[in-house]
Design an enzyme around this catalytic site. Structure first.
Site, short mmCIF file in Angstrom:
data_model
loop_
_atom_site.label_atom_id
_atom_site.label_comp_id
_atom_site.label_asym_id
_atom_site.label_seq_id
_atom_site.Cartn_x
_atom_site.Cartn_y
_atom_site.Cartn_z
N TYR A 1 0.84 -1.20 0.00
CA TYR A 1 0.00 0.00 0.00
C TYR A 1 0.87 1.25 0.00
O TYR A 1 1.64 1.50 0.93
CB TYR A 1 -0.94 0.03 1.21
N LEU B 1 -18.58 -1.40 0.60
CA LEU B 1 -19.32 -0.42 -0.20
C LEU B 1 -18.96 -0.50 -1.68
O LEU B 1 -19.26 0.41 -2.44
CB LEU B 1 -19.08 1.00 0.32
N LEU C 1 -21.65 1.81 -3.72
CA LEU C 1 -22.90 1.68 -2.98
C LEU C 1 -23.22 2.89 -2.11
O LEU C 1 -24.23 2.89 -1.41
CB LEU C 1 -22.86 0.40 -2.13
N GLY D 1 -23.94 5.57 -3.63
CA GLY D 1 -24.89 6.26 -4.50
C GLY D 1 -24.35 7.51 -5.15
O GLY D 1 -25.10 8.25 -5.81
#
Length: 334
Positions: free
Chosen positions: A53, A206, A211, A213
């Protein structure tokens, strides 16, 4: 904060795990430390990173941030993804695992990693070599436990078998991709983990932001978003027109209930009794606060029935090509 035993181990972890993928990269050290301190105050004791990472910066930032309270934390990192150009700067060889763990310990500024995952399968390398290397690391005191990530169920089972054969403690955790538009883990992986006594630590609840939106079907994503930046893993595993349509329906359903779609999606993962802990990876402090706020949402059977209509149990939102972390291995030519 609720705590669960991590598989058959004797250690308890918070039901929310703080993911450090953004730390030391898109999230600078000041904000990263603020998020980590807030997580500590909220009772979270489980933090997740990986050697790769941000070129190792995530481990460095996390190591500095938790140094004064190191033993509060169940510290997890990963090995296996490329860290250099050479053919042995990756994978599941004994050579690389030993070398990579020493490098992670140095970056983290600690003398022991609590949980070390193999980040993904090296499809041609022998599993036995990986398992025996982890056993030696446990005996040397450099790691306490090991786990697997992005593993097919049969590889998980074989890893358990090889550890038993070697007379050592097997994996205590598996880290699969799991969210309401990627439900394949329900078919075999979650039941297999339960059968063999592994804790399940899910990532991407998510669907990397889909998710929430904030993305619209047939509309180009804002350049400041993860999708707009062309995040590689999001494009490989999550960015699908069908998932955007599901997110639109979830957004309307949540609005009708006076709720946030991200809160329902996060709780959908967390309320599965086969899930031990759910990794959330904030980029901003505001995103982190929203993950915490989701703990207040009361998930109910109405939500479950609605989501089952969106994506059937054990299925995904699409028949699109497979995630390269999970290739089809059952057809070989020439």
């Amino acid at each position: 904060m609720k705590y669960n035993y991590l598989g058959k181990s004797g250690v308890k972890v918070s039901e929310l795990c703080l993911g450090g993928m953004m730390f030391g990269g898109a999230t600078d050290e000041t904000v990263s430390r603020r998020i980590i301190d807030s997580a500590r105050d909220a009772g979270i004791n489980f933090i997740d990173t990986a050697d790769m990472y941000n070129g190792g910066e995530s481990e460095r930032v996390i190591g500095r941030a938790i140094a004064s309270d190191r033993h509060h934390w169940m510290l997890a990192t990963k090995v296996g993804n490329p860290m250099g150009a050479g053919p042995n700067d990756r994978g599941m060889s004994r050579k690389w695992i030993m070398q990579a763990v020493d490098a992670s310990l140095k970056r983290l500024g600690t003398d022991c990693i609590d949980l070390l995952y193999v980040h993904k399968a090296d499809f041609e390398a022998p599993l036995s070599e990986m398992v025996l290397a982890f056993g030696d690391l446990i005996r040397s005191g450099k790691i306490h436990y090991f786990g697997v990530s992005n593993f097919k169920s049969w590889r998980l089972a074989e890893t358990v078998h090889l550890a038993a054969q070697a007379g050592m403690q097997g994996p205590v955790a598996s880290q699969p991709l799991y969210n309401l538009v990627n439900r394949e883990a329900e078919l075999e992986h979650l039941p297999a983990a339960a059968h063999f006594g592994l804790g399940v630590v899910c990532y991407s609840p998510l669907a990397r932001g889909i998710l929430t939106g904030k993305y619209r079907p047939d509309v180009a994503p804002d350049a400041s978003t993860r999708a707009g930046r062309g995040d590689v893993r999001m494009m490989e595993a999550e960015w699908r027109p069908e998932s955007l349509l599901v997110a639109e329906k979830l957004k309307k359903y949540a609005a009708d209930k006076g709720a946030r779609p991200a809160h329902i999606a996060q709780q959908w993962v967390m309320r599965n009794r086969l899930v031990t802990s759910t990794i959330v990876g904030p980029r901003t402090f505001e995103q982190w606060q929203d993950y915490l706020d989701a703990l207040e949402y009361v998930y109910d059977i109405e939500d479950e029935r609605f989501i089952d209509l969106l994506v059937s149990p054990g299925k995904t939102s699409t028949l699109a090509p497979f995630d390269p972390h999970h290739p089809v291995e059952g057809r070989l030519l020439f």
